[in-house]
Structure formats: structure tokens, C-alpha cells
Design a protein around this motif. Structure first.
Motif, PDB file in Angstrom:
ATOM      1  N   TRP A   1       0.845  -1.205   0.000  1.00  0.00           N
ATOM      2  CA  TRP A   1       0.000   0.000   0.000  1.00  0.00           C
ATOM      3  C   TRP A   1       0.875   1.248   0.000  1.00  0.00           C
ATOM      4  O   TRP A   1       0.957   1.946  -0.993  1.00  0.00           O
TER       5      TRP A   1
ATOM      6  N   ALA B   1      -4.864  -1.232   8.177  1.00  0.00           N
ATOM      7  CA  ALA B   1      -3.477  -0.980   7.787  1.00  0.00           C
ATOM      8  C   ALA B   1      -2.642  -2.030   8.508  1.00  0.00           C
ATOM      9  O   ALA B   1      -2.924  -2.355   9.669  1.00  0.00           O
TER      10      ALA B   1
ATOM     11  N   LYS C   1       1.331  -2.833   9.296  1.00  0.00           N
ATOM     12  CA  LYS C   1       2.718  -2.377   9.198  1.00  0.00           C
ATOM     13  C   LYS C   1       3.624  -3.566   9.485  1.00  0.00           C
ATOM     14  O   LYS C   1       3.505  -4.207  10.534  1.00  0.00           O
TER      15      LYS C   1
ATOM     16  N   MET D   1      -3.722  -2.079  12.265  1.00  0.00           N
ATOM     17  CA  MET D   1      -4.216  -0.795  12.780  1.00  0.00           C
ATOM     18  C   MET D   1      -5.377  -0.267  11.944  1.00  0.00           C
ATOM     19  O   MET D   1      -5.615  -0.726  10.833  1.00  0.00           O
ATOM     20  N   GLU D   2      -5.988   0.755  12.492  1.00  0.00           N
ATOM     21  CA  GLU D   2      -7.052   1.492  11.793  1.00  0.00           C
ATOM     22  C   GLU D   2      -6.448   2.076  10.508  1.00  0.00           C
ATOM     23  O   GLU D   2      -5.336   2.618  10.527  1.00  0.00           O
TER      24      GLU D   2
ATOM     25  N   GLY E   1      -6.321   4.566   7.212  1.00  0.00           N
ATOM     26  CA  GLY E   1      -6.787   5.809   6.594  1.00  0.00           C
ATOM     27  C   GLY E   1      -6.897   5.570   5.100  1.00  0.00           C
ATOM     28  O   GLY E   1      -5.922   5.724   4.370  1.00  0.00           O
TER      29      GLY E   1
ATOM     30  N   GLY F   1      -5.664   7.684   2.248  1.00  0.00           N
ATOM     31  CA  GLY F   1      -4.239   7.958   2.062  1.00  0.00           C
ATOM     32  C   GLY F   1      -3.791   9.090   2.982  1.00  0.00           C
ATOM     33  O   GLY F   1      -4.548   9.564   3.814  1.00  0.00           O
ATOM     34  N   SER F   2      -2.533   9.515   2.801  1.00  0.00           N
ATOM     35  CA  SER F   2      -2.003  10.542   3.694  1.00  0.00           C
ATOM     36  C   SER F   2      -2.125  11.923   3.046  1.00  0.00           C
ATOM     37  O   SER F   2      -2.351  12.046   1.833  1.00  0.00           O
TER      38      SER F   2
ATOM     39  N   SER G   1       2.956  13.119   5.697  1.00  0.00           N
ATOM     40  CA  SER G   1       2.818  11.670   5.384  1.00  0.00           C
ATOM     41  C   SER G   1       2.371  10.874   6.607  1.00  0.00           C
ATOM     42  O   SER G   1       1.991   9.705   6.469  1.00  0.00           O
ATOM     43  N   ASN G   2       2.384  11.486   7.795  1.00  0.00           N
ATOM     44  CA  ASN G   2       1.905  10.777   8.996  1.00  0.00           C
ATOM     45  C   ASN G   2       0.541  11.263   9.460  1.00  0.00           C
ATOM     46  O   ASN G   2       0.125  10.997  10.585  1.00  0.00           O
TER      47      ASN G   2
ATOM     48  N   VAL H   1      -0.667   8.893  12.563  1.00  0.00           N
ATOM     49  CA  VAL H   1      -0.111   7.539  12.507  1.00  0.00           C
ATOM     50  C   VAL H   1       1.383   7.572  12.785  1.00  0.00           C
ATOM     51  O   VAL H   1       1.978   8.641  12.856  1.00  0.00           O
ATOM     52  N   ASP H   2       1.964   6.350  12.928  1.00  0.00           N
ATOM     53  CA  ASP H   2       3.393   6.108  13.045  1.00  0.00           C
ATOM     54  C   ASP H   2       4.009   6.612  14.347  1.00  0.00           C
ATOM     55  O   ASP H   2       4.524   7.718  14.418  1.00  0.00           O
TER      56      ASP H   2
HETATM   57  N1  LIG Z   1       4.047   4.511   8.995  1.00  0.00           N
HETATM   58  C1  LIG Z   1       2.845   4.123   9.493  1.00  0.00           C
HETATM   59  N2  LIG Z   1       2.624   3.613  10.702  1.00  0.00           N
HETATM   60  N3  LIG Z   1       1.317   3.377  10.824  1.00  0.00           N
HETATM   61  C2  LIG Z   1       0.732   3.751   9.661  1.00  0.00           C
HETATM   62  C3  LIG Z   1      -0.662   3.693   9.324  1.00  0.00           C
HETATM   63  C4  LIG Z   1      -1.672   3.259  10.162  1.00  0.00           C
HETATM   64  N4  LIG Z   1      -2.869   3.368   9.497  1.00  0.00           N
HETATM   65  C5  LIG Z   1      -2.641   3.864   8.233  1.00  0.00           C
HETATM   66  N5  LIG Z   1      -3.499   4.159   7.243  1.00  0.00           N
HETATM   67  C6  LIG Z   1      -3.016   4.672   6.087  1.00  0.00           C
HETATM   68  C7  LIG Z   1      -1.650   4.912   5.893  1.00  0.00           C
HETATM   69  C8  LIG Z   1      -1.141   5.531   4.657  1.00  0.00           C
HETATM   70  C9  LIG Z   1      -0.107   6.453   4.638  1.00  0.00           C
HETATM   71  N6  LIG Z   1       0.093   6.838   3.359  1.00  0.00           N
HETATM   72  C10 LIG Z   1      -0.745   6.187   2.534  1.00  0.00           C
HETATM   73  C11 LIG Z   1      -0.873   6.248   1.142  1.00  0.00           C
HETATM   74  C12 LIG Z   1      -1.852   5.488   0.568  1.00  0.00           C
HETATM   75  C13 LIG Z   1      -2.667   4.683   1.352  1.00  0.00           C
HETATM   76  C14 LIG Z   1      -2.509   4.611   2.751  1.00  0.00           C
HETATM   77  C15 LIG Z   1      -1.540   5.366   3.322  1.00  0.00           C
HETATM   78  C16 LIG Z   1      -0.741   4.598   6.911  1.00  0.00           C
HETATM   79  C17 LIG Z   1      -1.254   4.084   8.093  1.00  0.00           C
HETATM   80  O1  LIG Z   1       1.681   4.248   8.789  1.00  0.00           O
END
Ligand SMILES: Nc1nnc(-c2c[nH]c3ncc(-c4c[nH]c5ccccc45)cc23)o1
Length: 334
Positions: free
Chosen positions: A71, A104, A106, A146-147, A149, A152-153, A196-197, A208-209
Motif C-alpha cells: 500500500w 493498515a 505495518k 491498525m485502523e 486511513g 491515504g495521507s 505523510s503521517n 499515525v506512526d
Molecule cells: N508509517 C505508518 N505507521 N502506521 C501507519 C498507518 C496506520 N494506518 C494507516 N493508514 C493509512 C496509511 C497511509 C499512509 N500513506 C498512505 C498512502 C496510501 C494509502 C494509505 C496510506 C498509513 C497508516 O503508517
């Protein structure tokens, strides 16, 4: 074996409480120091949220009970001069085959795994902080579920759709400030607030993160290693002489500049081609108020002045910024 470790390993994947999950990750972290490494033939882990992950007879197999799709590889962030310890997580989209729920996931190689990320995130319950559903160790890789998103970010949104409208920025900022206020009230510093977080869902924005997060024990945190992403880093973190939760407020201010201009602070005035590192610039220069968008409202400009103050004592806290008039553009009470 002493301490009943065998029984601990034998019940593979099971439902448990946050405390069971913390016991599990600490067991794994300690075992890494070669004490009692279990047989890693089958998966093992703890699931806290059974609405998302359906465990069947102690099993939770990748590509059987859950499907993972690549992803968001975190190496994307390395373009922004990312300085991160333990930044090994690759984020996949997971879908449980029984509940159908999407999450999500990781993936952190066992040798790079530290218990702190899970310890901190498992202890946090807030609508603007990504919920941790469970942890499964499979094939020498820790899988953090995890939950998700699914929107996307904010970084992806900026890269694909360009600068955000001020109303969108305020919508995101208000929610991330609520998450930060909750985090800071528990003396947790996120340490890597940046577009991005911040991930988007249909009805909310979520932080996130927590891979770089720390729980403060005193009034200041004295870093052992460099944490964060340069362009969003506060002057006091660059100085490395101790900092506190105000560091996250500065990084949010830098992120708002990125949201409104489409670029992080500094890079337009100091192009990356000529400046391999921004640490000296951040240390020496006045706050990047020159990088604020020309069209920025006076209210949001004032807000950014308070969020980007070089002096963390004078800089506003998340709680104070939540009261700022810039977040109530039409003066209506929220
Ligand atoms: N480094 C990290 N640690 N926990 C997460 C995390 C938890 N839930 C999430 N949901 C979406 C995304 C995400 C980030 N950029 C994206 C671009 C496209 C699609 C999805 C995403 C990342 C996360 O990320």
C-alpha cells in the motif's frame, strides 16, 4: 522452562487485553536478546479488537485469514531527507477474510522491532490517533494491524492535488491538534509530525506512526539519537539539548505551510540541490514565516506565528492553539 515460558508460546494467536499485548511484545523484545527465542514455525500474537481480526483455533495466517496488499512503502518519505531510527515499517492494506474489514498492516522485521512503538500506541485511545487492533509475529516479521486511513495521507493528497484550501487545512489541523492535545496530556512526544503521517478517512483525519514516539518521564526529553524528519524539525530538537511536547506543535506548523503551499518550509528559498541538510538553517534562521502562503488569512498567519515560535516556552501548546480564532473562521462556535 522456568516462568512457564513454554505455555506463553504455545497458545498461538489469541484474543487478549492491551496488557496481554504489551506482555507479548515485551516477551518478543526480550527473546530477541537471544534468551528464549521460540520456534517461529507458526504465527503467534494477540488481537485486541475482534471486530476486525477473526482468530480461528489459535491461528491467524497471512493469505488465509487475512490478505495483505502493498500500500504505502515508507521509503517514499526518504526523499524528504528523513532521519529516522527504526524506520523500517512498510505499510500494507490488510483485509480480514471473515470480518471483511480493511486495516493498515505495518510489517517490521523482527531484528528491527522495538516494543516502544506498540507500547505507546496500545495505550492510546483517541478518535484522531490510529487505533491498534492487534499484533501478529509471522515469518520473523511483526505485523501491526491498525485502523486504516483509506484516503491515504495528506502528503499523497498534496502530491496529487496540490495545495489545499484553507478550509481543508483548518479541518485537518483542528483534528490533529485534538490528537496532539491528547498525546501531550499523556506526556507522549510523537517526534515525526508531517503530512505523510496524517492520514485521511471519510469523516476524520488521524495521526499515525509512533515508531519515533517517546513517553516523557521528566520535564524535558534528552534525545539519545536524532529523531524526526529534518524539514519539519523544531530548532530545539536540532540543538539536541533537550525538548518537550512543544516540538510536535512546531512540526504541525511546518506541516501547515506544506499543506497551503504544496512544499515544506525552507525548500523554495534553500533548494535541496544546494542544501543537502537543513539542520544549520533551522538552527540559525528565524522561523520560516516567509514560507507562509501569500493567500494565507491573517488569522492563520497569526496562528502559524504562535506555532512556529523558536522559543518552545513562548510557543503555544496544542491545547492553546485549539482555542485559536483561526480554527473558527466564521466565528461560529464548534
Ligand atoms: N508509517 C505508518 N505507521 N502506521 C501507519 C498507518 C496506520 N494506518 C494507516 N493508514 C493509512 C496509511 C497511509 C499512509 N500513506 C498512505 C498512502 C496510501 C494509502 C494509505 C496510506 C498509513 C497508516 O503508517
Amino acid at each position: 522452562e522456568p516462568g512457564g515460558l513454554v505455555t506463553k508460546w504455545s497458545d498461538r494467536v489469541r484474543y487478549g487485553t492491551m496488557f496481554d499485548l504489551l506482555d507479548f511484545v515485551n516477551l518478543i523484545s526480550n527473546a530477541q536478546s537471544g534468551l528464549h527465542m521460540p520456534d517461529l514455525t507458526e504465527e503467534m500474537g494477540i488481537v485486541i479488537n475482534k471486530a476486525y481480526l477473526a482468530v480461528k483455533e489459535g491461528r491467524y495466517r497471512i493469505n488465509a485469514d487475512v490478505f495483505l496488499f502493498p500500500w504505502m512503502p515508507t521509503f517514499q518519505n526518504l526523499q524528504l531527507g528523513q532521519v529516522r531510527k527504526g524506520a523500517f515499517g512498510r505499510v500494507h492494506l490488510g483485509q480480514d477474510t471473515q470480518t471483511g474489514k480493511r486495516m493498515a498492516c505495518k510489517l517490521i522485521p523482527l531484528e528491527d522491532f522495538g516494543a516502544s512503538e506498540v507500547e505507546i500506541q496500545a495505550g492510546l485511545q483517541h478518535r484522531n490517533i490510529a487505533e491498534l487492533f492487534g499484533v501478529v509475529l509471522w515469518d520473523r516479521t511483526m505485523h501491526l494491524f491498525m485502523e486504516a486511513g483509506e484516503g491515504g495521507s495528506v502528503l499523497e493528497k498534496l502530491d496529487s492535488a496540490g495545495p489545499m484550501w484553507e478550509s481543508e487545512i483548518i479541518w485537518v489541523t483542528r483534528q490533529i491538534l485534538r490528537g496532539l492535545d491528547y498525546l501531550h496530556s499523556r506526556r507522549v512526544i510523537h517526534h515525526d509530525i508531517k503530512p505523510s503521517n496524517i492520514v485521511l478517512m471519510s469523516s476524520k483525519a488521524v495521526l499515525v506512526d509512533f515508531g519515533l514516539s517517546v513517553k516523557m518521564t521528566g520535564d524535558l526529553y534528552y534525545p539519545k539519537d536524532f529523531r524526526g524528519t529534518e524539514l519539519y524539525m523544531s530548532p530545539e530538537v536540532v540543538l539536541c539539548r533537550g525538548h518537550n511536547t512543544k516540538a510536535d506543535v512546531y512540526s504541525l506548523g511546518a506541516s501547515i505551510i506544506h499543506m497551503q503551499t504544496g512544499h515544506p518550509p525552507w525548500v523554495r528559498r534553500y533548494p535541496p540541490s544546494a542544501y543537502p541538510s537543513y539542520l544549520y538553517i533551522i538552527h540559525k534562521q528565524a522561523p520560516p514565516l516567509e514560507d507562509i502562503a501569500d493567500a494565507c488569512s491573517a488569522a492563520l498567519r497569526g496562528f502559524l506565528g504562535r506555532a512556529l515560535d523558536r522559543n518552545p516556552q513562548l510557543r503555544a501548546s496544542a491545547a492553546e492553539l485549539l482555542q485559536d480564532s483561526a480554527l473558527r473562521p466564521h466565528g461560529k462556535a464548534q
